[in-house]
Design an enzyme around this catalytic site. Structure first.
Site, PDB file in Angstrom:
ATOM      1  N   HIS A  22       3.938  15.073   2.244  1.00  0.00           N
ATOM      2  CA  HIS A  22       5.344  15.284   2.641  1.00  0.00           C
ATOM      3  C   HIS A  22       5.621  16.784   2.782  1.00  0.00           C
ATOM      4  CE1 HIS A  22       6.008  11.343   0.287  1.00  0.00           C
ATOM      5  NE2 HIS A  22       6.225  11.046   1.543  1.00  0.00           N
ATOM      6  N   LYS A  48      11.294  -1.449  -2.166  1.00  0.00           N
ATOM      7  CA  LYS A  48      10.348  -0.737  -3.027  1.00  0.00           C
ATOM      8  C   LYS A  48      10.853  -0.681  -4.456  1.00  0.00           C
ATOM      9  CE  LYS A  48       8.518   2.237   0.561  1.00  0.00           C
ATOM     10  NZ  LYS A  48       8.192   3.589   0.989  1.00  0.00           N
ATOM     11  N   ARG A  97       0.837   9.529  10.121  1.00  0.00           N
ATOM     12  CA  ARG A  97      -0.464   9.765   9.487  1.00  0.00           C
ATOM     13  C   ARG A  97      -1.608   9.060  10.205  1.00  0.00           C
ATOM     14  NH1 ARG A  97       1.158   7.387   4.000  1.00  0.00           N
ATOM     15  NH2 ARG A  97       2.268   6.142   5.537  1.00  0.00           N
ATOM     16  N   SER A 135       2.843   7.867  -1.607  1.00  0.00           N
ATOM     17  CA  SER A 135       3.411   7.976  -2.953  1.00  0.00           C
ATOM     18  C   SER A 135       2.935   6.843  -3.855  1.00  0.00           C
ATOM     19  CB  SER A 135       4.941   7.960  -2.873  1.00  0.00           C
ATOM     20  OG  SER A 135       5.371   9.024  -2.089  1.00  0.00           O
TER      21      SER A 135
HETATM   22  N1  COA Z   1       2.381  12.303   3.411  1.00  0.00           N
HETATM   23  C1  COA Z   1       2.258  11.454   2.418  1.00  0.00           C
HETATM   24  N2  COA Z   1       2.823  10.253   2.391  1.00  0.00           N
HETATM   25  C2  COA Z   1       3.545   9.923   3.431  1.00  0.00           C
HETATM   26  C3  COA Z   1       3.731  10.758   4.523  1.00  0.00           C
HETATM   27  C4  COA Z   1       3.097  12.014   4.500  1.00  0.00           C
HETATM   28  N3  COA Z   1       3.179  12.877   5.482  1.00  0.00           N
HETATM   29  N4  COA Z   1       4.519  10.140   5.410  1.00  0.00           N
HETATM   30  C5  COA Z   1       4.813   8.962   4.891  1.00  0.00           C
HETATM   31  N5  COA Z   1       4.218   8.821   3.694  1.00  0.00           N
HETATM   32  C6  COA Z   1       4.221   7.661   2.834  1.00  0.00           C
HETATM   33  C7  COA Z   1       5.269   7.683   1.801  1.00  0.00           C
HETATM   34  O1  COA Z   1       4.809   8.277   0.630  1.00  0.00           O
HETATM   35  C8  COA Z   1       5.536   6.219   1.628  1.00  0.00           C
HETATM   36  O2  COA Z   1       4.563   5.729   0.775  1.00  0.00           O
HETATM   37  P1  COA Z   1       4.839   4.496  -0.178  1.00  0.00           P
HETATM   38  O3  COA Z   1       5.139   3.325   0.710  1.00  0.00           O
HETATM   39  O4  COA Z   1       3.559   4.395  -0.887  1.00  0.00           O
HETATM   40  O5  COA Z   1       6.005   4.868  -1.042  1.00  0.00           O
HETATM   41  C9  COA Z   1       5.278   5.636   3.017  1.00  0.00           C
HETATM   42  O6  COA Z   1       4.467   6.559   3.655  1.00  0.00           O
HETATM   43  C10 COA Z   1       6.474   5.511   3.913  1.00  0.00           C
HETATM   44  O7  COA Z   1       7.572   5.897   3.233  1.00  0.00           O
HETATM   45  P2  COA Z   1       8.700   6.880   3.676  1.00  0.00           P
HETATM   46  O8  COA Z   1       8.258   7.867   4.661  1.00  0.00           O
HETATM   47  O9  COA Z   1       9.275   7.387   2.431  1.00  0.00           O
HETATM   48  O10 COA Z   1       9.597   5.929   4.424  1.00  0.00           O
HETATM   49  P3  COA Z   1      10.254   4.653   3.857  1.00  0.00           P
HETATM   50  O11 COA Z   1       9.707   3.541   4.646  1.00  0.00           O
HETATM   51  O12 COA Z   1      10.184   4.543   2.401  1.00  0.00           O
HETATM   52  O13 COA Z   1      11.765   4.947   4.188  1.00  0.00           O
HETATM   53  C11 COA Z   1      13.643   5.598   5.507  1.00  0.00           C
HETATM   54  C12 COA Z   1      12.174   5.176   5.451  1.00  0.00           C
HETATM   55  C13 COA Z   1      14.188   6.092   4.207  1.00  0.00           C
HETATM   56  C14 COA Z   1      13.662   6.710   6.500  1.00  0.00           C
HETATM   57  C15 COA Z   1      14.429   4.384   6.008  1.00  0.00           C
HETATM   58  O14 COA Z   1      14.256   3.329   5.123  1.00  0.00           O
HETATM   59  C16 COA Z   1      15.907   4.697   6.174  1.00  0.00           C
HETATM   60  O15 COA Z   1      16.286   5.346   7.123  1.00  0.00           O
HETATM   61  N6  COA Z   1      16.747   4.200   5.231  1.00  0.00           N
HETATM   62  C17 COA Z   1      18.199   4.385   5.293  1.00  0.00           C
HETATM   63  C18 COA Z   1      18.890   3.115   5.750  1.00  0.00           C
HETATM   64  C19 COA Z   1      18.823   2.998   7.254  1.00  0.00           C
HETATM   65  O16 COA Z   1      19.354   3.796   8.016  1.00  0.00           O
HETATM   66  N7  COA Z   1      18.146   1.927   7.696  1.00  0.00           N
HETATM   67  C20 COA Z   1      17.931   1.679   9.103  1.00  0.00           C
HETATM   68  C21 COA Z   1      16.718   2.405   9.561  1.00  0.00           C
HETATM   69  S1  COA Z   1      16.352   2.075  11.263  1.00  0.00           S
END
Ligand code: COA
Length: 166
Positions: A22, A48, A97, A135
C-alpha cells in the site's frame, strides 16, 4: 474537462493493516496528485473480519507517512464517491497487483463512475516485490509466527505483534 488544482486523490481500502505494498502505491501516487488522503472504509465491498479498529488503522497509516505532509489518513462511512466529493477529491487511486485484481477493480471503478461521473479512477502498478502482499496474508503469517518484517513498516510490525500477543 480541466485538471483541478490542487489535485487531491483518495486511496481507499480496508488497510488491516497497511502494508509496504500500500505504502508503495501511495508514494507513487504523489507523482500524479498534490495531496493524497488514505481513506479507510468502515464498510468494505468485500465482507471482512477486522483485526485493527478503523481508528487504529488510521493511526498506523498516519505513523507510516509521518515524513510526508502531502499524505493524510482518514476513516470514512458510506459511499466512497460521496466521501471523495466531500473532500474535493476527483481522483481515486487503486493498485493493480495481478490480473486477478482486474475484474473486481474494473467493476468498482465503473460503479463509481456511474455514481459520480466527476471522479476518475487511476490504476497504479506496484513494485514487483510487493505484488504478492495482502493484509490478510500478513495477518495470517504473523499469527502463525512467521517473519513479516519485510512486508510492513516497523511501527506496524510492533503493533501487529502486540495485538496478536494480547
Ligand atoms: N499492496 C498490498 N496489498 C494490497 C495492495 C497493494 N498494493 N492493493 C490491494 N491490496 C490488498 C489489500 O491488503 C486487501 O487484502 P485483504 O483482502 O487481504 O485484506 C485486498 O488487496 C483488497 O483490499 P482493499 O484494497 O483494501 O480493498 P477492499 O476490497 O477491502 O475495499 C473499498 C475496497 C474500500 C475501496 C470499497 O469497498 C469501497 O469503496 N467501500 C466504500 C463503500 C462503497 O462506496 N461501495 C461501493 C463501491 S463500488
Amino acid at each position: 474537462m480541466t485538471r483541478p488544482n490542487p489535485t487531491i486523490a483518495l486511496y481507499p481500502g480496508s488497510f488491516d493493516p497497511i502494508t509496504r505494498g500500500h505504502e508503495d502505491i501511495v508514494r507513487r501516487g504523489l507523482r500524479v496528485a498534490d495531496r493524497i488522503i488514505v481513506a479507510v472504509a468502515h464498510t468494505s465491498t468485500q465482507s471482512k473480519r477486522g483485526l485493527f479498529s478503523v481508528d487504529e488503522r488510521v493511526e498506523l497509516i498516519s505513523e507510516v507517512f509521518d515524513d510526508e505532509d502531502r499524505i493524510e489518513a482518514m476513516g470514512f462511512r458510506g459511499l466512497l464517491v460521496d466521501f471523495a466529493a466531500a473532500q474535493g477529491a476527483h481522483l481515486v487511486l487503486r493498485g493493480l497487483r495481478a490480473v486477478s485484481d482486474f475484474e473486481y477493480e474494473l467493476q468498482m471503478a465503473q460503479m463509481n463512475q456511474e455514481l459520480n461521473a466527476d471522479i476518475e479512477t487511476l490504476f497504479l502498478v506496484p513494485e514487483v516485490s510487493n505484488s504478492f502482499i495482502s493484509s490478510s496474508l500478513v495477518r495470517e503469517v504473523a499469527a502463525l509466527g512467521g517473519d513479516v518484517s519485510s512486508f510492513v513498516s516497523p511501527s506496524v510490525l510492533e503493533r501487529l505483534l502486540a495485538k496478536l500477543d494480547g
